[in-house]
Design a protein around this motif. Structure first.
Motif, PDB file in Angstrom:
ATOM      1  N   UNK A  27     -14.396 -31.672 -44.662  1.00 21.66           N
ATOM      2  CA  UNK A  27     -13.632 -32.788 -44.087  1.00 21.66           C
ATOM      3  C   UNK A  27     -14.173 -33.130 -42.704  1.00 21.66           C
ATOM      4  N   UNK A  28     -13.889 -34.354 -42.272  1.00 21.66           N
ATOM      5  CA  UNK A  28     -14.301 -34.805 -40.946  1.00 21.66           C
ATOM      6  C   UNK A  28     -13.061 -35.186 -40.158  1.00 21.66           C
ATOM      7  N   UNK A  29     -12.971 -34.704 -38.930  1.00 22.95           N
ATOM      8  CA  UNK A  29     -11.855 -35.033 -38.043  1.00 22.95           C
ATOM      9  C   UNK A  29     -12.377 -35.926 -36.927  1.00 22.95           C
ATOM     10  N   UNK A  30     -11.815 -37.116 -36.789  1.00 21.80           N
ATOM     11  CA  UNK A  30     -12.157 -38.013 -35.688  1.00 21.80           C
ATOM     12  C   UNK A  30     -11.125 -37.765 -34.587  1.00 21.80           C
ATOM     13  N   UNK A  31     -11.604 -37.335 -33.423  1.00 20.53           N
ATOM     14  CA  UNK A  31     -10.690 -36.978 -32.330  1.00 20.53           C
ATOM     15  C   UNK A  31     -10.983 -37.878 -31.139  1.00 20.53           C
ATOM     16  N   UNK A  32     -10.043 -38.778 -30.852  1.00 19.38           N
ATOM     17  CA  UNK A  32     -10.193 -39.612 -29.659  1.00 19.38           C
ATOM     18  C   UNK A  32      -9.788 -38.789 -28.438  1.00 19.38           C
ATOM     19  N   UNK A  33     -10.511 -38.989 -27.359  1.00 22.90           N
ATOM     20  CA  UNK A  33     -10.253 -38.193 -26.155  1.00 22.90           C
ATOM     21  C   UNK A  33     -10.740 -36.768 -26.310  1.00 22.90           C
ATOM     22  N   UNK A  55     -16.390 -36.547 -32.119  1.00 22.91           N
ATOM     23  CA  UNK A  55     -15.795 -36.597 -30.785  1.00 22.91           C
ATOM     24  C   UNK A  55     -15.919 -38.023 -30.241  1.00 22.91           C
ATOM     25  N   UNK A  56     -14.798 -38.656 -29.976  1.00 24.58           N
ATOM     26  CA  UNK A  56     -14.788 -39.995 -29.387  1.00 24.58           C
ATOM     27  C   UNK A  56     -14.221 -39.895 -27.977  1.00 24.58           C
ATOM     28  N   UNK A  57     -14.965 -40.419 -27.004  1.00 23.65           N
ATOM     29  CA  UNK A  57     -14.507 -40.349 -25.622  1.00 23.65           C
ATOM     30  C   UNK A  57     -15.259 -41.396 -24.811  1.00 23.65           C
ATOM     31  N   UNK A  58     -14.691 -41.828 -23.696  1.00 24.18           N
ATOM     32  CA  UNK A  58     -15.367 -42.795 -22.841  1.00 24.18           C
ATOM     33  C   UNK A  58     -16.334 -42.130 -21.866  1.00 24.18           C
ATOM     34  N   UNK A  59     -16.265 -40.811 -21.756  1.00 24.03           N
ATOM     35  CA  UNK A  59     -17.120 -40.070 -20.827  1.00 24.03           C
ATOM     36  C   UNK A  59     -18.233 -39.394 -21.626  1.00 24.03           C
ATOM     37  N   UNK A  60     -19.460 -39.922 -21.485  1.00 26.77           N
ATOM     38  CA  UNK A  60     -20.595 -39.387 -22.232  1.00 26.77           C
ATOM     39  C   UNK A  60     -20.882 -37.921 -21.921  1.00 26.77           C
ATOM     40  N   UNK A  74     -20.615 -22.301 -33.647  1.00 22.67           N
ATOM     41  CA  UNK A  74     -20.921 -22.288 -35.073  1.00 22.67           C
ATOM     42  C   UNK A  74     -20.355 -23.452 -35.869  1.00 22.67           C
ATOM     43  N   UNK A  75     -19.725 -24.416 -35.176  1.00 20.97           N
ATOM     44  CA  UNK A  75     -19.142 -25.560 -35.858  1.00 20.97           C
ATOM     45  C   UNK A  75     -20.094 -26.736 -35.890  1.00 20.97           C
ATOM     46  N   UNK A  76     -19.615 -27.846 -36.475  1.00 19.64           N
ATOM     47  CA  UNK A  76     -20.393 -29.080 -36.542  1.00 19.64           C
ATOM     48  C   UNK A  76     -19.642 -30.167 -35.789  1.00 19.64           C
ATOM     49  N   UNK A  77     -20.389 -30.935 -34.964  1.00 17.41           N
ATOM     50  CA  UNK A  77     -19.774 -32.001 -34.186  1.00 17.41           C
ATOM     51  C   UNK A  77     -20.818 -33.034 -33.801  1.00 17.41           C
TER      52      UNK A  77
END
Length: 80
Positions: A27-33, A55-60, A74-77
Motif C-alpha cells: 500500500x501507499x500512504x500519502x502524507x501531507x505535512x 511525503x508531501x510538504x512545502x519544505x524541500x 528500511x522503509x520506502x518513501x
C-alpha cells in the motif's frame, strides 16, 4: 524477567506496537505535512508497518530528510 524484556520492549514503543497490529505491505500512504512533526512521525510509523510513504510538504529540505529517515530505517518513501 520483566514483560518489556520478554517482548523486546514493544510495550514502550508505539510504532512497534502499531507495526505488529497490522501490516500495510503493498500500500501507499500519502502524507501531507510529512516533512516534520506529526507528519514525519506518521510517515515513519506507516513505513514501519510496510507502506510506502509519499511525503508531501512545502519544505524541500525537511521533506527530503523524512525520506532519508524512512529509507535508513528500511522503509520506502518518496518526496513530492
Amino acid at each position: 524477567m520483566t514483560d518489556e524484556e520478554t517482548t523486546g520492549n514493544v510495550a514502550g514503543d508505539p510504532a512497534a506496537r502499531l507495526a505488529e497490529s497490522f501490516r500495510l505491505d503493498g500500500r501507499v500512504a500519502v502524507v501531507t505535512g510529512g516533512g516534520s512533526g506529526i507528519g514525519r512521525s506518521i510517515c515513519e510509523t506507516l513505513a514501519a508497518a510496510g507502506a510506502a510513504a509519499a511525503v508531501a510538504d512545502i519544505n524541500d529540505v525537511t521533506g527530503a530528510e523524512t525520506v532519508d529517515r524512512v529509507t535508513v530505517a528500511g522503509g520506502r518513501a518518496v518526496y513530492q
